[in-house]
Write a protein that holds these residues in place. Structure first.
Motif, PDB file in Angstrom:
ATOM      1  N   MET A   1      55.117  16.241 -37.930  1.00  0.00           N
ATOM      2  CA  MET A   1      53.666  16.515 -38.350  1.00  0.00           C
ATOM      3  C   MET A   1      52.964  17.010 -37.175  1.00  0.00           C
ATOM      4  O   MET A   1      51.659  16.093 -37.898  1.00  0.00           O
ATOM      5  CB  MET A   1      53.615  15.783 -39.793  1.00  0.00           C
ATOM      6  N   PRO A   2      52.854  18.241 -36.987  1.00  0.00           N
ATOM      7  CA  PRO A   2      51.126  18.665 -36.042  1.00  0.00           C
ATOM      8  C   PRO A   2      50.875  19.486 -36.473  1.00  0.00           C
ATOM      9  O   PRO A   2      50.763  19.783 -37.976  1.00  0.00           O
ATOM     10  CB  PRO A   2      52.988  19.996 -35.188  1.00  0.00           C
ATOM     11  N   PRO A   3      49.485  19.893 -36.288  1.00  0.00           N
ATOM     12  CA  PRO A   3      48.611  20.124 -37.141  1.00  0.00           C
ATOM     13  C   PRO A   3      49.237  21.714 -37.152  1.00  0.00           C
ATOM     14  O   PRO A   3      50.287  21.886 -36.779  1.00  0.00           O
ATOM     15  CB  PRO A   3      47.807  20.281 -36.502  1.00  0.00           C
ATOM     16  N   LEU A   4      49.122  22.184 -38.424  1.00  0.00           N
ATOM     17  CA  LEU A   4      48.930  23.153 -38.823  1.00  0.00           C
ATOM     18  C   LEU A   4      48.682  24.643 -38.286  1.00  0.00           C
ATOM     19  O   LEU A   4      49.689  25.584 -38.125  1.00  0.00           O
ATOM     20  CB  LEU A   4      49.248  23.543 -40.716  1.00  0.00           C
ATOM     21  N   THR A   5      47.719  24.620 -37.489  1.00  0.00           N
ATOM     22  CA  THR A   5      47.121  25.451 -36.828  1.00  0.00           C
ATOM     23  C   THR A   5      48.059  25.453 -34.758  1.00  0.00           C
ATOM     24  O   THR A   5      46.760  25.992 -34.298  1.00  0.00           O
ATOM     25  CB  THR A   5      45.706  24.977 -36.512  1.00  0.00           C
ATOM     26  N   ILE A   6      48.672  24.324 -34.843  1.00  0.00           N
ATOM     27  CA  ILE A   6      49.405  24.787 -33.663  1.00  0.00           C
ATOM     28  C   ILE A   6      49.412  25.473 -32.602  1.00  0.00           C
ATOM     29  O   ILE A   6      50.095  26.400 -33.347  1.00  0.00           O
ATOM     30  CB  ILE A   6      50.174  23.255 -33.231  1.00  0.00           C
ATOM     31  N   ASN A   7      48.835  25.581 -31.504  1.00  0.00           N
ATOM     32  CA  ASN A   7      49.534  27.070 -30.861  1.00  0.00           C
ATOM     33  C   ASN A   7      51.188  26.666 -30.303  1.00  0.00           C
ATOM     34  O   ASN A   7      51.809  25.145 -30.069  1.00  0.00           O
ATOM     35  CB  ASN A   7      48.801  27.482 -30.119  1.00  0.00           C
ATOM     36  N   ASP A   8      51.980  27.714 -30.241  1.00  0.00           N
ATOM     37  CA  ASP A   8      53.415  28.097 -29.804  1.00  0.00           C
ATOM     38  C   ASP A   8      53.363  27.234 -28.517  1.00  0.00           C
ATOM     39  O   ASP A   8      53.834  26.624 -28.585  1.00  0.00           O
ATOM     40  CB  ASP A   8      53.096  29.228 -29.955  1.00  0.00           C
ATOM     41  N   GLU A   9      52.182  27.142 -27.836  1.00  0.00           N
ATOM     42  CA  GLU A   9      52.702  26.333 -26.811  1.00  0.00           C
ATOM     43  C   GLU A   9      52.424  25.481 -26.474  1.00  0.00           C
ATOM     44  O   GLU A   9      53.177  24.778 -26.006  1.00  0.00           O
ATOM     45  CB  GLU A   9      50.922  27.026 -25.088  1.00  0.00           C
ATOM     46  N   THR A  10      51.460  24.731 -27.345  1.00  0.00           N
ATOM     47  CA  THR A  10      51.586  22.841 -27.010  1.00  0.00           C
ATOM     48  C   THR A  10      52.696  22.986 -27.529  1.00  0.00           C
ATOM     49  O   THR A  10      53.352  21.247 -27.706  1.00  0.00           O
ATOM     50  CB  THR A  10      50.581  23.003 -27.524  1.00  0.00           C
ATOM     51  N   LEU A  11      53.259  23.604 -28.733  1.00  0.00           N
ATOM     52  CA  LEU A  11      54.368  23.022 -29.700  1.00  0.00           C
ATOM     53  C   LEU A  11      55.449  23.038 -28.738  1.00  0.00           C
ATOM     54  O   LEU A  11      56.485  21.549 -29.443  1.00  0.00           O
ATOM     55  CB  LEU A  11      54.320  24.124 -31.353  1.00  0.00           C
ATOM     56  N   ASP A  12      55.741  23.851 -28.252  1.00  0.00           N
ATOM     57  CA  ASP A  12      56.925  23.967 -27.161  1.00  0.00           C
ATOM     58  C   ASP A  12      57.173  22.639 -26.295  1.00  0.00           C
ATOM     59  O   ASP A  12      58.518  22.494 -26.310  1.00  0.00           O
ATOM     60  CB  ASP A  12      57.113  25.415 -26.289  1.00  0.00           C
ATOM     61  N   GLN A  13      55.899  22.856 -25.835  1.00  0.00           N
ATOM     62  CA  GLN A  13      55.326  21.255 -24.742  1.00  0.00           C
ATOM     63  C   GLN A  13      55.629  20.404 -25.337  1.00  0.00           C
ATOM     64  O   GLN A  13      56.657  19.294 -25.082  1.00  0.00           O
ATOM     65  CB  GLN A  13      54.000  21.510 -24.577  1.00  0.00           C
ATOM     66  N   GLY A  14      55.518  20.207 -27.026  1.00  0.00           N
ATOM     67  CA  GLY A  14      55.735  19.197 -27.349  1.00  0.00           C
ATOM     68  C   GLY A  14      57.266  18.346 -27.854  1.00  0.00           C
ATOM     69  O   GLY A  14      57.698  17.643 -27.698  1.00  0.00           O
ATOM     70  N   LEU A  15      57.872  19.982 -27.429  1.00  0.00           N
ATOM     71  CA  LEU A  15      59.265  19.913 -28.173  1.00  0.00           C
ATOM     72  C   LEU A  15      60.172  19.473 -27.175  1.00  0.00           C
ATOM     73  O   LEU A  15      61.282  18.584 -27.308  1.00  0.00           O
ATOM     74  CB  LEU A  15      59.887  21.002 -28.962  1.00  0.00           C
ATOM     75  N   LYS A  16      59.521  19.397 -25.886  1.00  0.00           N
ATOM     76  CA  LYS A  16      60.200  19.759 -24.419  1.00  0.00           C
ATOM     77  C   LYS A  16      60.408  18.113 -24.089  1.00  0.00           C
ATOM     78  O   LYS A  16      61.092  17.797 -24.094  1.00  0.00           O
ATOM     79  CB  LYS A  16      59.484  20.306 -23.414  1.00  0.00           C
ATOM     80  N   ILE A  17      58.992  17.737 -24.601  1.00  0.00           N
ATOM     81  CA  ILE A  17      58.143  16.083 -24.440  1.00  0.00           C
ATOM     82  C   ILE A  17      59.540  15.051 -25.647  1.00  0.00           C
ATOM     83  O   ILE A  17      60.460  14.462 -24.953  1.00  0.00           O
ATOM     84  CB  ILE A  17      57.156  16.112 -24.722  1.00  0.00           C
TER      85      ILE A  17
END
Length: 424
Positions: free
Chosen positions: A398-414
């Motif tokens: 449940m990330p912030p709705l405003t999360i940017n794609d780069e950070t989202l991708d980085q989090g998914l990689k982790i």
């Protein structure tokens, strides 16, 4: 800079804070700063936020425009505490919510400010439903979570949390949530039989209360058809329909209200968490006008309405002046879902199942302890997540709705790295 594995000194908390604390055990560090989709601790360690304050930070941490409005209000000596007195901050919020959210959706509701938390909103809803109908029973659902005060606990399914009440919890009945019995069983028909058969032992309730997506219960999603069936049942039998949209609402599943795609019109809607925009304590109960039969002061509280939160909540509604955020939630949610589907396919040892809607998603696993292990490993790698479900069997994304794609991708990689590590 210290590594994320190096723990902070939590001596003060361990010695002086109650044993009831929980999140500080899951994330054993001292956080000092947060912005957008990230947090930092006292060691300077950066964490990606896939938690969003348990849904209270849909717009991320310290949104610049909300912060500016709040600071300006404080500098102007605006009203801090006003009980339920009329203030300019409250007036602005009421007008803006009407014009941006309610009127465009053809929704006619009175606004009640019951107290600062979600459980306050739920308590007010239960009390009003009983007052209007003259009936005592409330119907809730398996795996539901509605809060930690006694009324809210009485309609919560989690055995451990119910046990914490210390007293018997009465005047409620629990029925199976959508797909609880099985994918091929429509529990609406089951509920209908109990309510219409005078030999069932169940009296007609004052209200049925539900979450469209059960967050704490394990990211269990109800179908729109099931929701419509419950509403039809309520209308036919003169039962209040209460939607607890405290976690699933305010854009978390896409639209402002999570139930919008089902086309239903609840009698009462409970909101809290992200309705305040900035993470400040704030709750709101929306009531159909014909049900607003409260006597003045009949339900009150010292902190009903929070003027600081009125300021940030009003500014937060800028995100709903158009459908950009809703579409972004749908796009990002689909990206995360595809990633999770691939994760389940690539790692059969997970015994995984993807659940959720919008950016309220979960990775369920029948492997005991796996979700908690993934979350603990995530923390060590700089990713904040929590588990959900009665047996903590779901890793919640449940990330912030405003999360940017780069950070989202980085989090998914982790997240994938965590899975690889814990299933070896």
């Amino acid at each position: 800079m210290k590594s994320v594995q190096e723990k902070s000194d939590l001596k003060v908390f361990n010695e002086h804070e109650s044993e009831v604390r929980s999140y500080s055990r899951s994330f054993p560090t001292i956080f000092t700063k947060a912005k957008g989709d990230k947090l930092w601790d006292e060691n300077g360690t950066e964490f990606i936020d896939f938690f969003a304050g348990a849904g209270a930070l849909n717009y991320g941490h310290n949104d610049s425009k909300m912060k500016k409005k709040l600071m300006d209000y404080i500098e102007s000596d605006g009203i801090t505490h006003g009980l339920d007195m009329a203030t300019d901050a409250k007036e602005a919020f009421i007008e803006r919510l009407q014009n941006i959210v309610l009127k465009p959706r053809n929704m006619d509701y009175k606004m009640m400010f019951p107290g600062p938390t979600g459980t306050n909103s739920v308590e007010s809803a239960l009390k009003l439903a009983r007052k209007v109908t003259g009936r005592e029973m409330i119907m809730s659902f398996t795996n539901a979570f509605h809060g930690m005060t006694l009324g809210a606990l009485s309609i919560t399914g989690n055995e451990g949390k119910r046990h914490g009440a210390g007293v018997s919890l009465h005047n409620t009945v629990v029925m199976p949530y959508d797909k609880f019995i099985g994918d091929d069983t429509n529990s609406v028909h089951y509920i209908e039989r109990f309510l219409e058969d005078k030999g069932s032992g169940i009296s007609k309730p004052a209200a049925i209360i539900l979450e469209t997506v059960q967050g704490e219960g394990g990211i269990n999603v109800s179908s729109y058809e099931w929701l419509k069936g419950i509403e039809d049942l309520c209308r036919r039998l003169d039962i209040f329909l209460i939607i607890d949209d405290i976690q699933a609402g305010v854009g978390r599943t896409g639209p402002f209200f999570s139930f919008e795609p089902a086309g239903i019109k609840p009698d009462i809607i409970c909101l809290s968490k992200s309705i305040g925009g900035y993470g400040l304590p704030f709750a709101l109960t929306l009531i159909k006008p014909e049900h607003d039969i409260w006597d003045p002061g009949e339900h009150n509280g010292t902190f009903r309405g929070n003027n600081f939160a009125f300021i940030t909540a009003t500014e937060a509604l800028r995100f709903w002046e158009n459908d950009t955020l809703e579409k972004e939630v749908e796009r990002k949610g689909e990206k995360v879902r595809k990633f999770l589907d691939q994760l389940v396919a690539n790692y059969p040892k997970l015994k995984g199942e993807v659940r959720g809607r919008g950016l309220m998603l979960g990775l369920a696993s029948n492997v005991e302890g796996l979700a908690n292990a993934i979350c603990a490993t995530g923390f060590k790698k700089g990713l904040i997540m929590e588990s959900a479900g009665i047996n903590d069997q779901v890793t919640k994304i449940m990330p912030p709705l405003t999360i940017n794609d780069e950070t989202l991708d980085q989090g998914l990689k982790i997240l994938e790295e965590c899975v690889q590590e814990v299933i070896k």
